[in-house]
Design a protein around this motif. Structure first.
Motif, mmCIF file in Angstrom:
data_model
loop_
_atom_site.group_PDB
_atom_site.id
_atom_site.type_symbol
_atom_site.label_atom_id
_atom_site.label_comp_id
_atom_site.label_asym_id
_atom_site.label_seq_id
_atom_site.Cartn_x
_atom_site.Cartn_y
_atom_site.Cartn_z
ATOM 1 N N LEU A 76 4.701 3.160 3.815
ATOM 2 C CA LEU A 76 5.318 3.028 2.495
ATOM 3 C C LEU A 76 4.650 1.915 1.684
ATOM 4 C CD1 LEU A 76 9.127 3.413 3.315
ATOM 5 C CD2 LEU A 76 7.704 4.996 2.011
ATOM 6 N N HIS A 77 4.363 0.822 2.370
ATOM 7 C CA HIS A 77 3.756 -0.312 1.661
ATOM 8 C C HIS A 77 2.303 -0.031 1.290
ATOM 9 C CE1 HIS A 77 1.686 -4.224 1.365
ATOM 10 N NE2 HIS A 77 2.821 -4.647 0.815
ATOM 11 N N ASP A 78 1.538 0.505 2.266
ATOM 12 C CA ASP A 78 0.097 0.649 2.051
ATOM 13 C C ASP A 78 -0.259 1.872 1.222
ATOM 14 O OD1 ASP A 78 -0.180 -1.596 3.547
ATOM 15 O OD2 ASP A 78 -0.811 -0.589 5.378
ATOM 16 N N GLU A 79 0.471 2.966 1.406
ATOM 17 C CA GLU A 79 0.097 4.207 0.738
ATOM 18 C C GLU A 79 0.955 4.471 -0.497
ATOM 19 O OE1 GLU A 79 -0.088 7.416 3.505
ATOM 20 O OE2 GLU A 79 -1.170 6.272 5.013
ATOM 21 N N VAL A 80 2.257 4.619 -0.287
ATOM 22 C CA VAL A 80 3.126 4.925 -1.430
ATOM 23 C C VAL A 80 3.170 3.757 -2.405
ATOM 24 C CG1 VAL A 80 5.444 5.611 -2.140
ATOM 25 C CG2 VAL A 80 4.507 6.453 0.025
ATOM 26 N N GLY A 81 3.308 2.534 -1.860
ATOM 27 C CA GLY A 81 3.381 1.365 -2.736
ATOM 28 C C GLY A 81 2.105 1.169 -3.537
ATOM 29 N N GLN A 82 0.962 1.271 -2.860
ATOM 30 C CA GLN A 82 -0.303 1.101 -3.574
ATOM 31 C C GLN A 82 -0.542 2.231 -4.570
ATOM 32 O OE1 GLN A 82 -3.480 0.501 -0.773
ATOM 33 N NE2 GLN A 82 -2.589 -1.368 0.072
ATOM 34 N N GLY A 83 -0.104 3.442 -4.196
ATOM 35 C CA GLY A 83 -0.246 4.557 -5.138
ATOM 36 C C GLY A 83 0.561 4.342 -6.396
ATOM 37 N N LEU A 84 1.802 3.886 -6.250
ATOM 38 C CA LEU A 84 2.638 3.614 -7.415
ATOM 39 C C LEU A 84 2.080 2.451 -8.237
ATOM 40 C CD1 LEU A 84 6.228 4.071 -5.919
ATOM 41 C CD2 LEU A 84 5.108 5.505 -7.630
ATOM 42 N N ARG A 128 9.617 -0.672 -1.868
ATOM 43 C CA ARG A 128 9.479 -1.964 -1.219
ATOM 44 C C ARG A 128 10.779 -2.388 -0.537
ATOM 45 N NH1 ARG A 128 6.200 -5.007 -6.136
ATOM 46 N NH2 ARG A 128 4.102 -4.250 -5.563
ATOM 47 N N ASP A 129 11.909 -2.062 -1.167
ATOM 48 C CA ASP A 129 13.202 -2.406 -0.579
ATOM 49 C C ASP A 129 13.427 -1.623 0.713
ATOM 50 O OD1 ASP A 129 15.805 -3.753 -0.733
ATOM 51 O OD2 ASP A 129 16.590 -1.733 -1.014
ATOM 52 N N VAL A 130 13.120 -0.330 0.697
ATOM 53 C CA VAL A 130 13.251 0.485 1.910
ATOM 54 C C VAL A 130 12.335 -0.035 3.007
ATOM 55 C CG1 VAL A 130 12.861 2.781 2.888
ATOM 56 C CG2 VAL A 130 14.038 2.554 0.697
ATOM 57 N N ALA A 131 11.089 -0.352 2.656
ATOM 58 C CA ALA A 131 10.144 -0.869 3.644
ATOM 59 C C ALA A 131 10.630 -2.186 4.227
ATOM 60 C CB ALA A 131 8.771 -1.053 2.998
#
Length: 323
Positions: free
Chosen positions: A136-144, A181-184
């Motif tokens: 979530l942090h590396d892929e979804v977060g960076q994508g967003l 980020r909160d979920v992660a």
């Protein structure tokens, strides 16, 4: 008597029956009683009394022989498979004693297998949480984040009417990024690894109060003894699950979260002023907390408070922490 207890159960019962009937035969042969060709009423009464006495004595002896099996039956019906700590005394010899020892050994193996399985399951759960949080942090977060940067550049070059729409879309993307980020963070609290247990608990309390609107009173005693990483994670997860249960079920206005010492143990207390548990069946969350406590040789008590609400009390022995 020792030689009798060493015999197999079948032969012990046969021997008891044989002895009872032998004694009855000897008593009958030695007595002055006689039986007429046509049985008289008095003779029939004597025979009936003798038969009753023989049956009664036989029943008492067999009952005393089979009494340990009744204890075994009652224990198999009442044993708690989640924590099979009660065992049978295996003093003596013979079939029953061997059966008791075998049953106790089975309970020990069951407890060992249950603890091992739960430890592996919780370890796999933590590893999976860590993997998902990382993705979530590396892929979804960076994508967003990349989407937000692109929207900002597009907004700077767009006409005013289109720029307003792009700003709305950017705000939605920013909100989604915060949620990711909160979920992660809930899946794998990086603050626990970086800053320690107290900071992680403080962050969890703040996050809980922000999202639930429930006031949290914190009380962390100074000079707490150090815990191993595994025990710190157990304390954090139990606090996290207890707060989640408060948000879902308690209808509380205030929650108290405290961490203190009790002898050579650390005590976590999460208490609310809500509706209490009132004899409700133990939930999956509470069972999970109990399993986590057992993994570090701790104990967990969940009960209704006298003044109302629910109290979760976790006691974790400090042990020796390897640097």
């Amino acid at each position: 008597m020792t030689a009798l207890t060493r015999l197999p159960l079948y032969w012990r019962i046969c021997l008891i029956n044989g002895l009872v009937f032998l004694v009855g035969t000897v008593v009958l042969a030695a007595s002055p009683a006689t039986i007429s060709t046509r049985v008289l009423v008095s003779e029939a009464i004597v025979l009936l009394v003798g038969l009753v006495l023989i049956l009664f004595a036989n029943a008492l002896l067999i009952r005393s022989t089979l009494a340990p099996l009744e204890r075994l039956t009652r224990l198999t019906e009442s044993v708690d498979l989640q924590s099979p700590r009660e065992q049978l005394s295996d003093d003596g010899h013979g079939t029953v004693a061997r059966l008791f020892r075998g049953f106790n050994a089975m309970l020990d193996r069951l407890e060992a297998e249950r603890s091992s399985s739960n430890a592996k399951a919780l370890a796999a759960q933590e590893a999976e949480r860590h993997r998902i949080a990382q993705e979530l942090h590396d892929e979804v977060g960076q994508g967003l984040t990349a989407v937000l940067l692109g929207l900002k550049r597009a907004t700077d070059r767009a006409p005013d009417d289109l720029a307003d729409e792009l700003r709305g879309v950017a705000e939605i993307a920013r909100s989604s990024l915060d949620e990711v980020r909160d979920v992660a963070r809930r899946l794998r609290p990086g603050v626990l690894d970086d800053l320690g247990l107290l900071s992680a608990l403080a962050a969890a309390c703040t996050d809980f109060s922000t999202h639930s609107g429930v006031h949290v009173r914190r009380g962390f005693a100074p000079g707490l003894p150090p815990l191993s990483a595994e025990k710190e994670l157990v304390v954090y997860r139990v606090a996290q699950e207890a707060l989640t249960n408060v948000a879902r079920h308690a209808l509380a206005s205030t929650v108290t979260v405290s961490l203190s010492t009790q002898g050579d143990a650390v005590v976590l207390l999460v208490a609310d002023d809500g509706v209490g548990i009132h004899g409700r069946a133990e939930s999956t969350g509470i069972r999970g907390m109990r399993e986590r406590a057992r993994l570090v040789e701790g104990s967990l008590v969940v009960r209704t408070r006298i003044g109302g609400g629910t109290e979760v009390r976790l006691v974790v022995p400090t042990g020796t922490v390897t640097p």
